[in-house]
Design an enzyme around this catalytic site. Structure first.
Site, PDB file in Angstrom:
ATOM      1  CE  LYS A  47      -3.532   5.072  -1.247  1.00 48.34           C
ATOM      2  NZ  LYS A  47      -4.590   5.603  -2.115  1.00 48.34           N
ATOM      3  CE1 TYR A  96      -4.002   2.119   0.870  1.00 48.14           C
ATOM      4  CE2 TYR A  96      -2.551   3.147   2.483  1.00 48.14           C
ATOM      5  CZ  TYR A  96      -3.733   3.140   1.766  1.00 48.14           C
ATOM      6  OH  TYR A  96      -4.640   4.154   1.946  1.00 48.14           O
TER       7      TYR A  96
END
Ligand code: NDP
Length: 247
Positions: free
Chosen positions: A158, A154
């Site tokens: 990002k 993640y």
């Protein structure tokens, strides 16, 4: 500010995406609500957008599927003749400590959270370049800046969003298209409800504001970056995190 604007928000059925959709709900605007499968929640969001006086259109597709993205953007431009604002908000988590992180969890998170942004930005180029106006805002995360144990996939996605945002911003500002990101800290949504009480307490200790953020606080930042007044701001990230990280 968004009057007569055509706005597409990915992942708009619930959580932060829903709040963003409502922030654009004003007479004259058309708010296009993307989601993957949660039709019931999306219909509720659409109804709330209509109550604000805007036109609301449901537009389900998987942001990670190139053909579905192309077809949806074609439909949007065929119907509305333009696309003014793209908010890349759809995102998923598949958390695990690194030694146990499955390749499929890496692939799924990168596919939705990073490739999905690439696909939607590229599909938005045709109408935005043609009309010589555009606002692209992508929802990244504080963990893309700080890292977070258990979220290597993640956080990588990002952080990747920032490279894409800055590079694309340089390419298209001469056409009056701005490309920015909003980085929320810890916001109360279904995504964060999965956290244990212990993890929640530990997180709160890291937030100088002493509280979690609301989806509406993130939406306000997006709304500003989408405004005509923000036309000289590009390639930036706006942190909405109660002081959790100061870039
Ligand atoms: P939620 O899980 O509450 O909502 C996610 C939304 O994304 C839903 O509308 C979901 O639709 C949609 N979605 C998921 N996968 C896809 C896909 N492949 N294609 C299209 N739509 C999809 O998330 P949040 O509101 O919490 O998060 C929104 C964004 O904010 C994400 O990018 C997240 O990473 C980011 N963020 C959130 C933080 C937080 O604390 N909540 C903090 C920092 C960043 P459906 O239900 O149909 O699957």
């Amino acid at each position: 500010m968004a009057q007569n604007k055509v706005v597409l928000i990915t992942g708009a059925s619930r959580g932060i995406g829903r709040a963003i959709a409502l922030a654009f709900a004003e007479p004259g605007s058309a708010v296009i609500l993307n989601y993957r499968s949660g039709s019931e929640a999306a219909e509720k969001t659409a109804e709330a957008v209509r109550q604000g006086g805007a036109q609301a259109v449901l537009c389900p597709f998987d942001v990670a599927q190139p053909e579905a993205v192309k077809a949806a953007f074609k439909d949007i431009t065929d119907t509305f003749g333009r696309l003014d604002v793209l908010v890349n908000n759809a995102g998923i988590t598949r958390d695990n400590i690194f030694p146990r992180l499955k390749e499929s969890d890496w692939d799924d998170v990168l596919a939705v959270n990073l490739k999905g942004v690439f696909l939607c930005c590229q599909a938005a180029m045709r109408p935005m370049l043609k009309q010589r106006f555009g606002r692209i805002i992508t929802i990244t995360s504080v963990v893309g800046f700080t890292g977070n144990a258990g979220q290597c996939n993640y956080a990588a996605a990002k952080a990747g969003i920032m490279g894409l945002t800055r590079s694309l911003a340089r390419e298209v500002i001469s056409r009056n298209i701005t490309v920015n990101a909003v980085a929320p800290g810890y916001i109360e949504t279904e995504m964060t409800q999965a956290l244990s009480e212990e993890a929640r307490r530990a997180l709160l200790e890291q937030i100088p504001a002493g509280r979690t953020g609301t989806p509406e606080e993130v939406a306000a930042a997006v709304r500003f970056l989408a405004s005509d007044e923000a036309g000289y701001i590009t390639g930036q990230v706006l942190h909405v995190n109660g002081g959790m990280y100061m870039g």
